[in-house]
Motif scaffolding. Sequence first.
Motif, PDB file in Angstrom:
ATOM      1  N   GLN A 149      -3.333  -9.273 -11.766  1.00 53.27           N
ATOM      2  CA  GLN A 149      -3.625 -10.171 -10.645  1.00 53.27           C
ATOM      3  C   GLN A 149      -2.464 -10.235  -9.665  1.00 53.27           C
ATOM      4  O   GLN A 149      -2.664 -10.473  -8.483  1.00 53.27           O
ATOM      5  CB  GLN A 149      -3.968 -11.563 -11.170  1.00 53.27           C
ATOM      6  N   GLU A 150      -1.248  -9.987 -10.125  1.00 52.72           N
ATOM      7  CA  GLU A 150      -0.070  -9.996  -9.257  1.00 52.72           C
ATOM      8  C   GLU A 150       0.171  -8.651  -8.586  1.00 52.72           C
ATOM      9  O   GLU A 150       0.981  -8.548  -7.685  1.00 52.72           O
ATOM     10  CB  GLU A 150       1.167 -10.385 -10.069  1.00 52.72           C
ATOM     11  N   PHE A 151      -0.549  -7.616  -9.013  1.00 51.94           N
ATOM     12  CA  PHE A 151      -0.366  -6.255  -8.515  1.00 51.94           C
ATOM     13  C   PHE A 151      -1.223  -6.032  -7.271  1.00 51.94           C
ATOM     14  O   PHE A 151      -2.398  -6.375  -7.248  1.00 51.94           O
ATOM     15  CB  PHE A 151      -0.764  -5.263  -9.609  1.00 51.94           C
ATOM     16  N   THR A 152      -0.621  -5.458  -6.228  1.00 54.38           N
ATOM     17  CA  THR A 152      -1.356  -5.114  -5.017  1.00 54.38           C
ATOM     18  C   THR A 152      -1.358  -3.599  -4.851  1.00 54.38           C
ATOM     19  O   THR A 152      -0.293  -3.000  -4.679  1.00 54.38           O
ATOM     20  CB  THR A 152      -0.699  -5.748  -3.770  1.00 54.38           C
ATOM     21  N   PRO A 153      -2.527  -2.962  -4.927  1.00 53.47           N
ATOM     22  CA  PRO A 153      -2.583  -1.504  -4.784  1.00 53.47           C
ATOM     23  C   PRO A 153      -2.071  -1.039  -3.422  1.00 53.47           C
ATOM     24  O   PRO A 153      -2.196  -1.744  -2.416  1.00 53.47           O
ATOM     25  CB  PRO A 153      -4.074  -1.187  -4.930  1.00 53.47           C
ATOM     26  N   GLU A 172      -0.698  -0.860   2.248  1.00 59.74           N
ATOM     27  CA  GLU A 172      -0.269   0.010   3.338  1.00 59.74           C
ATOM     28  C   GLU A 172      -1.355   1.021   3.664  1.00 59.74           C
ATOM     29  O   GLU A 172      -1.133   2.222   3.650  1.00 59.74           O
ATOM     30  CB  GLU A 172       1.023   0.720   2.947  1.00 59.74           C
ATOM     31  N   SER A 173      -2.550   0.544   3.983  1.00 60.52           N
ATOM     32  CA  SER A 173      -3.694   1.432   4.149  1.00 60.52           C
ATOM     33  C   SER A 173      -3.519   2.442   5.279  1.00 60.52           C
ATOM     34  O   SER A 173      -3.897   3.602   5.136  1.00 60.52           O
ATOM     35  CB  SER A 173      -4.965   0.617   4.356  1.00 60.52           C
ATOM     36  N   GLU A 174      -2.947   2.027   6.401  1.00 62.78           N
ATOM     37  CA  GLU A 174      -2.784   2.961   7.518  1.00 62.78           C
ATOM     38  C   GLU A 174      -1.817   4.086   7.171  1.00 62.78           C
ATOM     39  O   GLU A 174      -2.043   5.249   7.527  1.00 62.78           O
ATOM     40  CB  GLU A 174      -2.302   2.217   8.765  1.00 62.78           C
ATOM     41  N   GLN A 175      -0.745   3.762   6.468  1.00 65.64           N
ATOM     42  CA  GLN A 175       0.222   4.787   6.087  1.00 65.64           C
ATOM     43  C   GLN A 175      -0.369   5.759   5.074  1.00 65.64           C
ATOM     44  O   GLN A 175      -0.127   6.962   5.139  1.00 65.64           O
ATOM     45  CB  GLN A 175       1.486   4.142   5.533  1.00 65.64           C
ATOM     46  N   ILE A 176      -1.156   5.254   4.135  1.00 69.24           N
ATOM     47  CA  ILE A 176      -1.798   6.112   3.141  1.00 69.24           C
ATOM     48  C   ILE A 176      -2.789   7.047   3.829  1.00 69.24           C
ATOM     49  O   ILE A 176      -2.856   8.237   3.514  1.00 69.24           O
ATOM     50  CB  ILE A 176      -2.506   5.272   2.059  1.00 69.24           C
ATOM     51  N   GLN A 177      -3.558   6.547   4.792  1.00 73.29           N
ATOM     52  CA  GLN A 177      -4.501   7.394   5.522  1.00 73.29           C
ATOM     53  C   GLN A 177      -3.772   8.479   6.305  1.00 73.29           C
ATOM     54  O   GLN A 177      -4.225   9.620   6.355  1.00 73.29           O
ATOM     55  CB  GLN A 177      -5.351   6.560   6.469  1.00 73.29           C
TER      56      GLN A 177
END
Length: 72
Positions: free
Chosen positions: A29-33, A38-43
Motif C-alpha cells: 500500500q505504501e509502494f507507488t509503481p 513518472e508515467s510521461e518519462q516511462i512513455q
Amino acid sequence: MQSVVVQSRLFYQGRPGEIEFEDLLKQRQEFTPAMERESEQIQAIRNQAIYAKPVASQDVSRFAYQHRELFG
C-alpha cells in the motif's frame, strides 16, 4: 528494498524471520509503481526503445507500413 524494511522492523519487534501477510500488504500500500509516479518519462523511454527504431532504410513503396506511435 521494501522487504529489508519489513525484516528490520520485525527484528526489532522480536520476530526475526517472520513476515506476515499484513506486513506485506502494508508495504504494498505504501509502494507507488513507476508507471503511476513518472508515467510521461516511462512513455518517453518506451517510445525511444531499441525495438521501436527502424532497422532498415525507409520503405517508400506502396506496400509500406504506416508508422504509428507505440505508446502515447
